[in-house]
Design a protein around this motif. Structure first.
Motif, PDB file in Angstrom:
ATOM      1  N   LEU A  29       3.354   5.686   0.190  1.00 63.20           N
ATOM      2  CA  LEU A  29       3.188   4.463  -0.962  1.00 63.20           C
ATOM      3  C   LEU A  29       3.514   3.225  -0.632  1.00 63.20           C
ATOM      4  O   LEU A  29       4.502   2.181  -0.063  1.00 63.20           O
ATOM      5  CB  LEU A  29       3.835   5.525  -2.008  1.00 63.20           C
ATOM      6  CG  LEU A  29       3.604   6.983  -2.256  1.00 63.20           C
ATOM      7  CD1 LEU A  29       4.211   7.241  -3.228  1.00 63.20           C
ATOM      8  CD2 LEU A  29       2.894   7.155  -2.529  1.00 63.20           C
ATOM      9  N   ALA A  30       2.127   2.353  -1.625  1.00 62.14           N
ATOM     10  CA  ALA A  30       2.294   1.265  -1.761  1.00 62.14           C
ATOM     11  C   ALA A  30       4.466   0.440  -2.522  1.00 62.14           C
ATOM     12  O   ALA A  30       4.313   1.982  -3.231  1.00 62.14           O
ATOM     13  CB  ALA A  30       1.177   0.526  -2.040  1.00 62.14           C
ATOM     14  N   PRO A  31       4.759  -0.406  -1.718  1.00 59.45           N
ATOM     15  CA  PRO A  31       5.632  -1.219  -2.782  1.00 59.45           C
ATOM     16  C   PRO A  31       5.732  -0.559  -3.437  1.00 59.45           C
ATOM     17  O   PRO A  31       6.707   0.008  -4.635  1.00 59.45           O
ATOM     18  CB  PRO A  31       6.284  -1.594  -1.844  1.00 59.45           C
ATOM     19  CG  PRO A  31       5.427  -1.624  -0.154  1.00 59.45           C
ATOM     20  CD  PRO A  31       4.953  -0.679  -0.633  1.00 59.45           C
ATOM     21  N   GLY A  32       4.673  -0.895  -4.749  1.00 66.96           N
ATOM     22  CA  GLY A  32       4.334  -1.951  -6.023  1.00 66.96           C
ATOM     23  C   GLY A  32       4.800  -0.310  -6.633  1.00 66.96           C
ATOM     24  O   GLY A  32       5.105   0.083  -8.114  1.00 66.96           O
ATOM     25  N   LEU A  33       3.808   0.056  -6.473  1.00 68.60           N
ATOM     26  CA  LEU A  33       3.862   2.049  -6.217  1.00 68.60           C
ATOM     27  C   LEU A  33       4.988   2.963  -6.834  1.00 68.60           C
ATOM     28  O   LEU A  33       5.204   3.280  -7.506  1.00 68.60           O
ATOM     29  CB  LEU A  33       2.777   2.675  -5.991  1.00 68.60           C
ATOM     30  CG  LEU A  33       2.221   4.488  -6.722  1.00 68.60           C
ATOM     31  CD1 LEU A  33       2.123   3.763  -7.773  1.00 68.60           C
ATOM     32  CD2 LEU A  33       1.485   4.429  -5.706  1.00 68.60           C
ATOM     33  N   ARG A  34       5.908   2.669  -5.452  1.00 68.91           N
ATOM     34  CA  ARG A  34       7.108   3.283  -5.589  1.00 68.91           C
ATOM     35  C   ARG A  34       7.933   2.528  -6.584  1.00 68.91           C
ATOM     36  O   ARG A  34       8.820   3.109  -7.007  1.00 68.91           O
ATOM     37  CB  ARG A  34       7.829   3.162  -4.070  1.00 68.91           C
ATOM     38  CG  ARG A  34       7.621   3.924  -3.068  1.00 68.91           C
ATOM     39  CD  ARG A  34       8.442   4.169  -1.577  1.00 68.91           C
ATOM     40  NE  ARG A  34       8.319   2.737  -1.156  1.00 68.91           N
ATOM     41  CZ  ARG A  34       8.187   2.138  -0.398  1.00 68.91           C
ATOM     42  NH1 ARG A  34       6.758   3.383   0.761  1.00 68.91           N
ATOM     43  NH2 ARG A  34       8.036   0.925   0.380  1.00 68.91           N
ATOM     44  N   SER A  35       8.090   1.592  -7.080  1.00 64.85           N
ATOM     45  CA  SER A  35       9.111   0.942  -7.762  1.00 64.85           C
ATOM     46  C   SER A  35       8.781   1.169  -8.940  1.00 64.85           C
ATOM     47  O   SER A  35       9.232   1.180  -9.669  1.00 64.85           O
ATOM     48  CB  SER A  35       9.023  -1.143  -7.076  1.00 64.85           C
ATOM     49  OG  SER A  35       9.151  -1.578  -5.932  1.00 64.85           O
ATOM     50  N   ALA A  36       7.204   1.167  -9.620  1.00 67.07           N
ATOM     51  CA  ALA A  36       7.225   1.480 -10.670  1.00 67.07           C
ATOM     52  C   ALA A  36       6.960   3.313 -10.762  1.00 67.07           C
ATOM     53  O   ALA A  36       8.238   3.455 -12.444  1.00 67.07           O
ATOM     54  CB  ALA A  36       5.573   1.295 -10.643  1.00 67.07           C
ATOM     55  N   LEU A  37       7.098   4.359 -10.031  1.00 67.05           N
ATOM     56  CA  LEU A  37       7.520   5.596 -10.050  1.00 67.05           C
ATOM     57  C   LEU A  37       9.049   5.336  -9.765  1.00 67.05           C
ATOM     58  O   LEU A  37       9.417   6.082 -10.939  1.00 67.05           O
ATOM     59  CB  LEU A  37       6.937   5.784  -8.569  1.00 67.05           C
ATOM     60  CG  LEU A  37       5.562   6.600  -8.837  1.00 67.05           C
ATOM     61  CD1 LEU A  37       5.580   6.879  -7.710  1.00 67.05           C
ATOM     62  CD2 LEU A  37       5.605   7.582  -9.987  1.00 67.05           C
ATOM     63  N   ALA A  38      10.046   4.618  -9.589  1.00 71.10           N
ATOM     64  CA  ALA A  38      10.949   4.328  -9.597  1.00 71.10           C
ATOM     65  C   ALA A  38      11.689   4.380 -11.040  1.00 71.10           C
ATOM     66  O   ALA A  38      12.333   4.230 -11.906  1.00 71.10           O
ATOM     67  CB  ALA A  38      11.884   3.688  -8.710  1.00 71.10           C
TER      68      ALA A  38
END
Length: 491
Positions: free
Chosen positions: A195-204
């Protein structure tokens, strides 16, 4: 089979409690079920000598079927859940709360245990949501059972926040599934990296909010002190010992298995949340004048210690988090049960209306001080080793700020417990205080004594539990063993 025994035992007990019409039989059946759950937890822990235990329901291969997984973290939490269940059901033998028993109290307790253990053992993120809902429904009914005004008020707050948390959790699961096409936790661990890093952080962050609400961390803790003091003490003790730990477990699981890439951001946020939870909870506990509200804010505060290890994300730090969670389940349950006896013997839970209990019931003072000292982290109690491990991990990582906060909160906890002792046990009783009900309370002191002595024993002989906690921490930091056990492949 050993993996699902901790679910089958309380489920069977709950059904039998619904079928058996006699209240006395239900009480002893409930206690027998709790003892059987404890035995199942011990058996599950011994099975880990052969490696992480996995069961695929219906023989459907992962990741397509329903998976249950037991590693050291899950098994230890299930085991201590059994200990808490035994203590609470033993205490409830003398409660003689006929109206609630007629409304299914004993069955609901064991349905709650099914949900708690299901959350600890599931290997699927959507089924984690399902088990959360099982324990939510059971806990809400237990919260309002009896329909007293304080219970209904606390129950509305509890249900509203739990519903919001569930909506956020389900939304996060849907987004994660849409991004990865997977729900099995081990399968997700192999796909999240893409996944894109930004999407990973948002999901986290979405999962952090959802589970943070369930764990009652800062700033989402407000519902807990408004609801936990409302129901009878056996229900409060069960909630305090178990429910927030399910939220903590979920945070530890997803932030060591799935969201381990942008740790400079995600785990730094967790560390800030841990520090604020520690400090705000401890300060608000000092401002309270009712015993169960004090303990509720202390419960909130000490969730911060468990998140501290997750935020530091090192073997020593996670060892401290696991050890602290297990210790806290025991001591906070013991303290809530002590609060029930204090209210019964002193006629009130408000500190200014209490006094003189030490001279009239000195053993009750002992059973209060043992878990209180462990909560504060004084040696040689188990809480000391948990705090020591976390402080050492913080110093090792150069995070001096969170270490200072953790040590300060230990002193504030000691001050809070000292105020309770001085007010309830040491000072002269108020002239208008109720007559002490001295008869029949000794049987209820037994489970408190068992929990208190266990906390002392785990302090004097901490090495076995520390070793098991270290195994749990290493499994969390090296998830390839978990993935291999479930999928047959490593990341």
């Amino acid at each position: 089979m050993s993996v699902i025994l901790p679910l089958l035992v309380p489920l069977t007990t709950a059904i039998l409690c619904l079928v058996v019409p006699y209240r006395t039989a239900q009480r002893y059946l409930s206690l027998a079920g709790a003892l059987a759950l404890l035995a199942a937890g011990l058996y599950l822990l011994t099975q880990l000598e052969d490696g992480i235990q996995v069961m695929q329901m219906g023989n459907w291969p992962a990741p397509f079927g329903i998976t249950f997984v037991a590693d050291h973290l899950s098994a230890l939490l299930v085991l201590v859940t059994g200990v808490v269940a035994v203590a609470v059901t033993l205490y409830a033998l003398e409660e003689n709360d006929a109206p609630r028993e007629r409304q299914g109290y004993h069955a609901l307790v064991h349905f709650l245990l099914v949900g708690v253990n299901g959350a600890f053992l599931t290997g699927d993120i959507f089924n984690l949501y399902v088990w959360f809902e099982v324990l939510l429904i059971s806990s809400f009914v237990l919260m309002v059972l009896g329909a007293e005004r304080a219970q209904l008020s606390g129950g509305v707050k509890y249900f509203a926040v739990s519903l919001l948390s569930s909506i956020l959790f389900l939304s996060a699961v849907g987004l994660l599934y849409g991004a990865t096409g997977a729900l099995n936790l081990a399968d997700l661990a192999t796909r999240v990296e893409a996944l894109a890093p930004g999407l990973r952080s948002a999901l986290a962050m979405l999962f952090l909010v959802a589970f943070g609400l369930k764990a009652a961390v800062f700033p989402f803790f407000f519902w807990l002190p408004a609801s936990y003091p409302a129901p009878p003490v056996t229900i409060s003790a069960l909630f305090a010992g178990l429910l927030t730990k399910v939220g903590v477990y979920a945070l530890i699981r997803v932030f060591t298995l799935l969201f381990t890439y942008e740790t400079a951001f995600t785990h730094q946020v967790i560390l800030w949340v841990a520090g604020l939870t520690l400090l705000v909870g401890a300060l608000l506990a000092l401002a309270q004048g009712e015993l169960r509200r004090i303990l509720s804010f202390q419960l909130v505060s000490h969730i911060g210690y468990m998140l501290m290890g997750l935020g530091l994300l090192s073997p020593l730090a996670l060892t401290g988090s696991v050890f602290y969670a297990l210790n806290h389940m025991l001591v906070i349950s013991a303290l809530f049960l002590v609060a029930g006896l204090i209210q019964r013997l002193g006629g009130s839970g408000v500190l200014v209306r209490l006094g003189g209990l030490y001279r009239q019931q000195p053993w009750l003072a002992v059973w209060f001080l043992l878990p209180a000292f462990s909560l504060a982290g004084l040696p040689p109690f188990s809480g000391f080793w948990a705090k020591f491990t976390l402080a050492a991990a913080g110093l090792e990582a150069g995070q001096y700020g969170i270490v200072a906060v953790a040590l300060l909160v230990g002193l504030l906890t000691l001050l809070s417990m000292g105020i309770v002792f001085a007010e309830a046990f040491w000072k002269e009783p108020p002239k208008a205080s109720a007559n002490l009900e001295a008869r029949g309370w000794a049987a209820q002191a037994l489970p408190i004594a068992l929990l208190a002595l266990l906390a002392l024993g785990l302090g004097l002989w901490a090495e076995p539990l520390l070793r098991l906690s270290q195994k749990a921490a290493l499994e969390l930091l090296e998830p390839s063993g978990y993935i291999q056990a479930v999928l047959g492949v490593s990341r």
